[in-house]
Scaffold this motif. Structure first.
Motif, PDB file in Angstrom:
ATOM      1  N   VAL A  17       0.850  -1.185   0.000  1.00  7.50           N
ATOM      2  CA  VAL A  17       0.000   0.000   0.000  1.00  7.50           C
ATOM      3  C   VAL A  17       0.887   1.236   0.000  1.00  7.50           C
ATOM      4  O   VAL A  17       1.839   1.315   0.785  1.00  7.50           O
ATOM      5  N   ARG A  18       0.596   2.174  -0.859  1.00  5.36           N
ATOM      6  CA  ARG A  18       1.388   3.396  -0.906  1.00  5.36           C
ATOM      7  C   ARG A  18       1.091   4.259   0.311  1.00  5.36           C
ATOM      8  O   ARG A  18      -0.038   4.295   0.807  1.00  5.36           O
ATOM      9  N   GLU A  19       2.101   4.978   0.780  1.00  3.01           N
ATOM     10  CA  GLU A  19       1.966   5.827   1.954  1.00  3.01           C
ATOM     11  C   GLU A  19       2.278   7.264   1.604  1.00  3.01           C
ATOM     12  O   GLU A  19       3.203   7.550   0.840  1.00  3.01           O
ATOM     13  N   GLU A  36       1.940  10.983  -2.943  1.00  2.00           N
ATOM     14  CA  GLU A  36       0.788  10.285  -2.370  1.00  2.00           C
ATOM     15  C   GLU A  36       0.119  11.129  -1.298  1.00  2.00           C
ATOM     16  O   GLU A  36      -1.111  11.170  -1.203  1.00  2.00           O
ATOM     17  N   ASP A  73      -1.325   4.583  13.724  1.00  6.05           N
ATOM     18  CA  ASP A  73      -2.549   4.193  13.022  1.00  6.05           C
ATOM     19  C   ASP A  73      -3.777   4.883  13.595  1.00  6.05           C
ATOM     20  O   ASP A  73      -4.838   4.281  13.754  1.00  6.05           O
ATOM     21  N   THR A 102       3.079   9.773   8.493  1.00  9.12           N
ATOM     22  CA  THR A 102       2.771   8.889   7.366  1.00  9.12           C
ATOM     23  C   THR A 102       1.288   8.612   7.366  1.00  9.12           C
ATOM     24  O   THR A 102       0.662   8.448   8.425  1.00  9.12           O
ATOM     25  N   ARG A 104      -2.010   6.453   5.372  1.00  4.47           N
ATOM     26  CA  ARG A 104      -2.417   5.331   4.533  1.00  4.47           C
ATOM     27  C   ARG A 104      -3.926   5.341   4.378  1.00  4.47           C
ATOM     28  O   ARG A 104      -4.648   5.691   5.331  1.00  4.47           O
ATOM     29  N   ASP A 105      -4.375   4.947   3.196  1.00  2.00           N
ATOM     30  CA  ASP A 105      -5.808   4.824   2.961  1.00  2.00           C
ATOM     31  C   ASP A 105      -6.267   3.500   3.554  1.00  2.00           C
ATOM     32  O   ASP A 105      -5.868   2.419   3.090  1.00  2.00           O
ATOM     33  N   THR A 106      -7.083   3.554   4.582  1.00  2.00           N
ATOM     34  CA  THR A 106      -7.505   2.315   5.249  1.00  2.00           C
ATOM     35  C   THR A 106      -8.394   1.469   4.355  1.00  2.00           C
ATOM     36  O   THR A 106      -8.527   0.266   4.575  1.00  2.00           O
ATOM     37  N   LEU A 109      -6.169  -0.993   2.903  1.00  2.00           N
ATOM     38  CA  LEU A 109      -5.804  -2.010   3.874  1.00  2.00           C
ATOM     39  C   LEU A 109      -6.938  -2.970   4.136  1.00  2.00           C
ATOM     40  O   LEU A 109      -6.729  -4.158   4.388  1.00  2.00           O
TER      41      LEU A 109
END
Length: 676
Positions: A17-19, A36, A73, A102, A104-106, A109
């Motif tokens: 997954v891209r961050e 991103e 997170d 950082t 991330r698109d959950t 995930l």
């Protein structure tokens, strides 16, 4: 016993997954944001260096980024998506006092299979784009890369000039041109390749071009209404296919905008989302580099082709000794340095030349032009074939040594081969000399094919090694075939097999040179030529015996009048009484000079060809010089008079002695002779 880590089940394999990455400094101010992070947070282009509060971020996210707590997170809602946030200081090991975040698109995930499929699609599509340096094919590969796995229809539109290898000319009133189209149906409901595509303000494509980033349009209703005014038939077809969502992604390389790619979906497939837009943008960015490479190659290839065609002969000169046909085919992979030439010489003779410069591109084409010019210059001196190749060899050697490149890089080595032949229609003898070139083929009048065993000689550029000449007597109507290695050697077969094919294709008597050229190309031309092909086919003619007259001249000035009278009588027989006065003056001067200044034997020869050729042979190697006599000089005007009366004049040197010749125009040239 050493403890082993537990094996990870294949189903639990983590998805890549891209961050998004942010670096936050004092203030707080944003010091850095990767692509991103810019996409996830929809940051402005000039976000770096600005305070966090001026970036339009949700207050909850700004408070977390400005807080002093470490986070792992932490969920945060941004622009309709839930992101996982990690926040850590960077000064724990003596680093600068900043904070690193950082994101991330959950959703990615939560759906690792979807993320994995997208990455696999991106990998496959990226590997299939840019397999050639052809602009149209590269665009078609991009359009077909995501159909049907990602989109139902795809098209690529380029600005005018790009397809021809030029610079793109974007502008509000400049339409794009459709370069490629792909779809799940045989006839996609879109404009076909080659059609102009207007850039309508406010539409997704226009917004994508203006922002230089992809635009996702989940609902096409408004865009279709705008397009309906320009192309109602196309819009009706799209509505019939229930096309309802699109992604427009610009083709950009740096600051250069080449065009735009558009991907469409029809119902019942779901609308495109932001992740789909990111995938399309990344793929289009990769494809843009390939399209730009193909554009630059096309531009250089077009320039090289134009240069080469400007340097090759525009047409074959008129002459009587040979009936000649030629063909030149450039390679598909790149322009090379093959060339050919037909050069009329003195005494009704004709030179045939075929050469090949090593390499491809503009350098090879320019070198070919220099060598062809040099061959013309040396031919005008009436040099023997082996001497001409010697001078050409020295020239090529100098080209490799002169003018070092300013950047210190090595100059490309100039290598070349050449075959030079001189045919004399009076004796029907042809003299050959070759420098590393393939030997010619001779097709005798009875159809027998011969590859004469001629001295090979080294390629041009190896200075100091001599060249040898060989002479063949040819029956009238023989065919001489000169060619470059691109005709007989290719990826499909080696040289030996190519020579067998050449013999087989030539073993059919009764064809003229043009038919032989066509038959050879049909039999030997590969599907995708990797090398240039130059082909020259000549059918020999003989000057009839009654068109040749010669006399031996004693070393006595009294003999001049007798020879002059004999010449006048022969010209009357030929119906050339109008040329008699000029011929008498020219020959009187040349014979008198030979008697006074040269040694015997002295011989006079007249040839009736396209012109009346007057020749005086003697045993001296001393070259005459044209000079302008002063008012008090008693002599020195003879050669000046010859130059005024003749169209051309000069001196050549056979095996012994010299020949001074002059050509006088004939009002009614001979009808070309056709050999059987």
């Amino acid at each position: 016993m050493t403890d082993q880590p537990p094996e990870t089940p294949r189903d639990a394999e983590p998805a890549v997954v891209r961050e998004g990455v942010l670096l936050i400094g004092a203030g707080p101010a944003l010091l850095f944001a990767n692509d991103e992070a810019r996409r996830l947070l929809e940051l402005p282009a000039d976000c770096e260096g600005r305070p966090l509060g001026a970036l339009g971020l949700p207050p909850a996210l700004t408070a977390l980024l400005d807080g002093g707590h470490d986070l792992t997170d932490a969920p945060v809602a941004v622009h309709g998506r839930t992101l996982g946030l990690d926040l850590r200081p960077t000064d724990r090991a003596g680093g600068p006092p900043c904070r690193l975040a950082t994101l991330r698109d959950t959703a990615a995930l939560a759906n690792p299979d979807t993320a994995r499929r997208r990455l696999e699609l991106l990998y496959r599509a990226g590997a299939s784009i840019g397999t050639t340096l052809d602009i149209t094919r590269t665009c078609q590969e991009l359009a077909a890369a995501l159909v049907p796995d990602f989109a139902d229809f795809a098209c690529v539109d380029l600005y005018e000039g790009v397809l021809d290898g030029g610079e793109p000319r974007p502008g509000r009133h400049r339409p794009l041109r459709r370069a490629a189209l792909s779809g799940i149906t045989a006839q996609p409901p879109l404009l076909g390749p080659g059609a102009p595509v207007p850039m309508i303000p406010g539409t997704p494509r226009a917004r994508a071009v203006a922002a230089s980033r992809s635009v996702v349009e989940p609902d096409l209703s408004a865009a279709l209404d705008a397009w309906d005014e320009v192309s109602p038939g196309t819009v009706d077809a799209m509505r019939d296919e229930q096309v309802h969502t699109l992604i427009a992604a610009p083709l950009c390389v740096g600051d250069t905008l080449l065009g735009v790619a558009t991907f469409w979906r029809a119902r019942p497939r779901p609308v495109f989302d932001a992740e789909d837009g990111a995938l399309a943008e990344e793929l289009t960015a990769r494809a843009a580099v390939q399209v730009d490479n193909a554009r630059r190659y096309t531009r250089e290839h077009t320039m090289a082709v134009a240069l080469q065609h400007s340097l090759l002969p525009a047409g074959l000169p008129q002459q009587q000794a040979l009936e000649v046909a030629s063909r030149y085919l450039p390679a598909q992979a790149g322009v090379g340095g093959d060339w050919f030439d037909v050069i009329p010489l003195s005494g009704a003779r004709v030179a045939l030349v075929v050469g090949d410069v090593v390499g491809h591109g503009v350098h090879a084409a320019a070198t070919m032009g220099r060598l062809r010019t040099a061959v013309h210059t040396f031919s005008s001196l009436d040099l023997a074939p082996e001497e001409l190749l010697g001078h050409l060899d020295a020239l090529v050697n100098r080209l490799d040594q002169e003018n070092p490149r300013p950047d210190g890089a090595e100059r490309p080595i100039t290598g070349a081969t050449c075959l030079y032949a001189v045919y004399d229609p009076v004796s029907r003898r042809c003299t050959f000399a070759r420098a590393g070139h393939l030997p010619p083929a001779v097709v005798h009048p009875d159809g027998r094919v011969e590859i004469p065993d001629l001295p090979g000689g080294p390629p041009l550029g190896i200075a100091g090694l001599p060249y040898e000449a060989a002479e063949l007597e040819l029956a009238e109507g023989s065919r001489l075939v000169l060619y470059t290695d691109g005709l007989v050697e290719s990826r499909a077969h080696d040289l030996d097999h190519g020579m067998k094919l050449l013999r087989a294709a030539l073993s059919h008597p009764g064809r003229n040179p043009w038919q032989i050229c066509d038959d050879l190309l049909e039999a030997l031309l590969p599907a995708n030529p990797a090398d240039d092909i130059a082909l020259l086919v000549a059918r020999t003619r003989a000057l009839p015996a009654d068109h040749v007259a010669d006399w031996d001249v004693p070393a006595d000035p009294a003999a001049v009048a007798r020879i002059r009278a004999a010449v006048t009588g022969r010209l009357e027989e030929w119906g050339l009484t109008e040329q008699a006065f000029a011929a008498e003056l020219v020959l009187s001067e040349l014979i008198t000079n030979a008697i006074r200044h040269a040694i015997g034997p002295i011989r006079v020869r007249l040839l009736r060809d396209r012109a009346l050729i007057c020749e005086v042979w003697d045993g001296s190697a001393t070259s005459p010089h044209l000079r302008h006599a002063t008012d008090t000089d008693e002599g020195g005007r003879g050669l000046f008079l010859v130059a005024q009366l003749a169209e051309r004049w000069g001196t050549r040197y056979p095996a012994s002695g010299k020949v001074i010749w002059a050509e006088l125009a004939i009002d009614e040239p001979l009808t070309p002779r056709t050999a059987a």
